[in-house]
Scaffold this motif. Structure first.
Motif, mmCIF file in Angstrom:
data_model
loop_
_atom_site.group_PDB
_atom_site.id
_atom_site.type_symbol
_atom_site.label_atom_id
_atom_site.label_comp_id
_atom_site.label_asym_id
_atom_site.label_seq_id
_atom_site.Cartn_x
_atom_site.Cartn_y
_atom_site.Cartn_z
ATOM 1 N N PHE A 81 3.685 9.547 3.409
ATOM 2 C CA PHE A 81 3.417 8.213 2.904
ATOM 3 C C PHE A 81 4.253 7.204 3.681
ATOM 4 O O PHE A 81 5.370 7.500 4.117
ATOM 5 N N PHE A 82 3.693 6.004 3.828
ATOM 6 C CA PHE A 82 4.349 4.944 4.607
ATOM 7 C C PHE A 82 4.438 3.695 3.731
ATOM 8 O O PHE A 82 3.433 3.280 3.150
ATOM 9 N N PRO A 83 5.624 3.089 3.600
ATOM 10 C CA PRO A 83 5.760 1.909 2.721
ATOM 11 C C PRO A 83 4.957 0.712 3.225
ATOM 12 O O PRO A 83 5.176 0.225 4.330
ATOM 13 N N ALA A 84 4.025 0.258 2.412
ATOM 14 C CA ALA A 84 3.157 -0.857 2.796
ATOM 15 C C ALA A 84 3.774 -2.188 2.397
ATOM 16 O O ALA A 84 4.410 -2.314 1.342
ATOM 17 N N THR A 85 3.600 -3.188 3.243
ATOM 18 C CA THR A 85 3.994 -4.554 2.915
ATOM 19 C C THR A 85 3.009 -5.108 1.898
ATOM 20 O O THR A 85 1.811 -4.823 1.962
ATOM 21 N N THR A 86 3.486 -5.899 0.950
ATOM 22 C CA THR A 86 2.627 -6.435 -0.105
ATOM 23 C C THR A 86 2.498 -7.951 0.016
ATOM 24 O O THR A 86 3.261 -8.604 0.746
ATOM 25 N N ALA A 87 1.550 -8.500 -0.732
ATOM 26 C CA ALA A 87 1.377 -9.955 -0.748
ATOM 27 C C ALA A 87 2.634 -10.642 -1.279
ATOM 28 O O ALA A 87 3.002 -11.723 -0.817
ATOM 29 N N TYR A 88 3.309 -10.006 -2.223
ATOM 30 C CA TYR A 88 4.553 -10.568 -2.758
ATOM 31 C C TYR A 88 5.605 -10.660 -1.655
ATOM 32 O O TYR A 88 6.357 -11.640 -1.581
ATOM 33 N N ASP A 89 5.679 -9.638 -0.808
ATOM 34 C CA ASP A 89 6.636 -9.655 0.301
ATOM 35 C C ASP A 89 6.368 -10.833 1.238
ATOM 36 O O ASP A 89 7.304 -11.451 1.761
ATOM 37 N N ILE A 90 5.083 -11.115 1.449
ATOM 38 C CA ILE A 90 4.711 -12.227 2.325
ATOM 39 C C ILE A 90 5.066 -13.565 1.686
ATOM 40 O O ILE A 90 5.582 -14.475 2.347
ATOM 41 N N ASP A 91 4.805 -13.691 0.396
ATOM 42 C CA ASP A 91 5.078 -14.951 -0.315
ATOM 43 C C ASP A 91 6.558 -15.163 -0.594
ATOM 44 O O ASP A 91 6.995 -16.300 -0.815
ATOM 45 N N HIS A 92 7.331 -14.074 -0.631
ATOM 46 C CA HIS A 92 8.761 -14.182 -0.952
ATOM 47 C C HIS A 92 9.596 -13.430 0.097
ATOM 48 O O HIS A 92 10.250 -12.423 -0.220
ATOM 49 N N PRO A 93 9.573 -13.893 1.342
ATOM 50 C CA PRO A 93 10.303 -13.190 2.405
ATOM 51 C C PRO A 93 11.809 -13.153 2.157
ATOM 52 O O PRO A 93 12.495 -12.246 2.630
ATOM 53 N N GLU A 94 12.324 -14.129 1.392
ATOM 54 C CA GLU A 94 13.763 -14.157 1.127
ATOM 55 C C GLU A 94 14.201 -12.988 0.246
ATOM 56 O O GLU A 94 15.378 -12.591 0.257
ATOM 57 N N ALA A 95 13.257 -12.399 -0.481
ATOM 58 C CA ALA A 95 13.594 -11.282 -1.367
ATOM 59 C C ALA A 95 13.271 -9.923 -0.749
ATOM 60 O O ALA A 95 13.504 -8.887 -1.366
ATOM 61 N N TYR A 96 12.741 -9.935 0.473
ATOM 62 C CA TYR A 96 12.295 -8.690 1.096
ATOM 63 C C TYR A 96 13.469 -7.903 1.672
ATOM 64 O O TYR A 96 14.360 -8.467 2.313
ATOM 65 N N SER A 97 13.489 -6.609 1.430
ATOM 66 C CA SER A 97 14.513 -5.729 1.989
ATOM 67 C C SER A 97 13.865 -4.809 3.021
ATOM 68 O O SER A 97 12.955 -4.048 2.680
ATOM 69 N N PHE A 98 14.305 -4.883 4.241
ATOM 70 C CA PHE A 98 13.748 -4.040 5.292
ATOM 71 C C PHE A 98 14.157 -2.592 5.049
ATOM 72 O O PHE A 98 15.312 -2.304 4.731
ATOM 73 N N TRP A 99 13.201 -1.685 5.156
ATOM 74 C CA TRP A 99 13.509 -0.277 4.971
ATOM 75 C C TRP A 99 14.085 0.302 6.259
ATOM 76 O O TRP A 99 13.975 -0.280 7.331
ATOM 77 N N LEU A 100 14.717 1.444 6.111
ATOM 78 C CA LEU A 100 15.407 2.076 7.220
ATOM 79 C C LEU A 100 14.455 2.329 8.393
ATOM 80 O O LEU A 100 13.431 2.979 8.239
ATOM 81 N N GLY A 101 14.789 1.791 9.571
ATOM 82 C CA GLY A 101 13.970 1.991 10.762
ATOM 83 C C GLY A 101 12.911 0.925 10.962
ATOM 84 O O GLY A 101 12.254 0.896 12.004
ATOM 85 N N GLU A 102 12.716 0.044 9.988
ATOM 86 C CA GLU A 102 11.681 -0.986 10.116
ATOM 87 C C GLU A 102 12.112 -2.062 11.105
ATOM 88 O O GLU A 102 13.256 -2.520 11.090
ATOM 89 N N GLU A 103 11.186 -2.458 11.944
ATOM 90 C CA GLU A 103 11.447 -3.547 12.874
ATOM 91 C C GLU A 103 11.517 -4.865 12.104
ATOM 92 O O GLU A 103 10.610 -5.201 11.348
ATOM 93 N N HIS A 104 12.606 -5.595 12.262
ATOM 94 C CA HIS A 104 12.756 -6.857 11.531
ATOM 95 C C HIS A 104 11.732 -7.873 12.039
ATOM 96 O O HIS A 104 11.608 -8.094 13.237
ATOM 97 N N TRP A 105 11.000 -8.453 11.094
ATOM 98 C CA TRP A 105 9.937 -9.367 11.489
ATOM 99 C C TRP A 105 10.130 -10.750 10.881
ATOM 100 O O TRP A 105 10.746 -10.919 9.837
ATOM 101 N N THR A 106 9.581 -11.726 11.587
ATOM 102 C CA THR A 106 9.650 -13.114 11.149
ATOM 103 C C THR A 106 8.572 -13.372 10.106
ATOM 104 O O THR A 106 7.437 -12.915 10.257
ATOM 105 N N PRO A 107 8.885 -14.080 9.021
ATOM 106 C CA PRO A 107 7.854 -14.399 8.027
ATOM 107 C C PRO A 107 6.673 -15.110 8.677
ATOM 108 O O PRO A 107 6.854 -15.951 9.555
#
Length: 284
Positions: A81-107
């Protein structure tokens, strides 16, 4: 007395340190709860002819992960399984926590796509980034609400072996009505002209690299959905794309706690049907 106090303090420090480690482990397992890599339980990663199988799924979609676990375990197919980004993550980038190994992305800054479409775009980008980072020779990406052909392993054995060395992307399932152009190397493999839907596609290493370069240039302001970008890249043959037909994977909708119906078409030999989870009233 003083020495005893020192020993107590040392033990207390050790206890605090161990408690901190335990808390971090619990937090990590909570963050990645449900995203278990089934491939790690098997020494054989290539049951379908690919190096790895990713199943992107949002944290709240527990029922979908249960469905996919049941289907793929029934088939004996290793997956992760792979952690999917959600609409909430897009709307609230300030609350998003990058998972281990994830490439940091700009909102994202796109005003043409919905938060849901942007989340899907970002999820597929993250999957492709991992494919490139882990240097998989080939990878299958499956949606978390699908049905697969009961004999998919037998059929895929000849399909994968027949693919030309130059292939980029292979659709195991699709939802388009395009007229398919046959190939000379396999009776079930057709040239993709206008592919639709991305609930079952495989990428070669070269295909993943090509996609990554294009998607990186589009983010954080994509103008089209991920599916639309793929279609645009296939039409001018920037990606060498093929379709398996009849499809070996189908998208399904949940209609009750224990029944699913096909969204676009019914597989002739359905795993869900064998598990007693397919509604025959809604077969297409």
């Amino acid at each position: 007395m003083f020495r005893q106090l020192l020993r107590v303090l040392r033990r207390a420090r050790i206890l605090v340190f161990l408690s901190l480690i335990a808390a971090l482990v619990i937090l990590a397992s909570y963050m990645f709860a449900g995203f278990i890599d089934e491939a790690a339980k098997s020494a054989k990663f290539i049951e379908l002819g690919f190096d790895h199988i990713f199943v992107p799924s949002a944290r709240l979609h527990i029922d979908r992960r249960q469905l996919m676990s049941r289907i793929l375990r029934y088939q004996g197919i290793p997956f992760g399984f792979f952690p999917a980004t959600t609409a909430y993550d897009i709307d609230h980038p300030e609350a998003y926590s990058f998972w281990l190994g994830e490439e940091h992305w700009t909102p994202p800054k796109s005003f043409l796509l919905s938060a849901t479409a942007l989340a899907s775009f970002r999820t597929h980008m993250n999957v492709i980034n991992d494919i490139v980072r882990l240097e998989h020779a080939s990878t299958l990406v499956l949606g978390d609400q699908i049905d697969i052909a009961a004999d998919i392993k037998q059929q895929m054995r000849t399909v994968v072996e027949s693919l030309p060395a130059t292939w980029d992307i292979l659709y195991l399932g699709h939802c388009s009505n395009e007229t398919l152009r046959p190939t000379t190397f396999h009776s079930q493999i057709y040239v993709a002209a206008d592919p639709k839907c991305v609930f079952a596609y495989a990428l070669s290493r070269a295909g993943a690299w090509r996609l990554k370069r294009v998607l990186d240039n589009m983010w954080p302001a994509p103008q089209k959905t991920f599916e639309g970008v793929l279609s645009d890249m296939v039409v001018p043959l920037f990606l060498e794309a093929y379709v398996v037909d009849p499809p070996l994977v189908a998208h399904v909708d949940k209609i009750s706690d224990s029944l699913y119906s096909p969204t676009y078409y019914t597989l002739g030999n359905s795993t869900l049907d064998k598990l007693g989870l397919l509604s025959r009233k809604h077969m297409r």
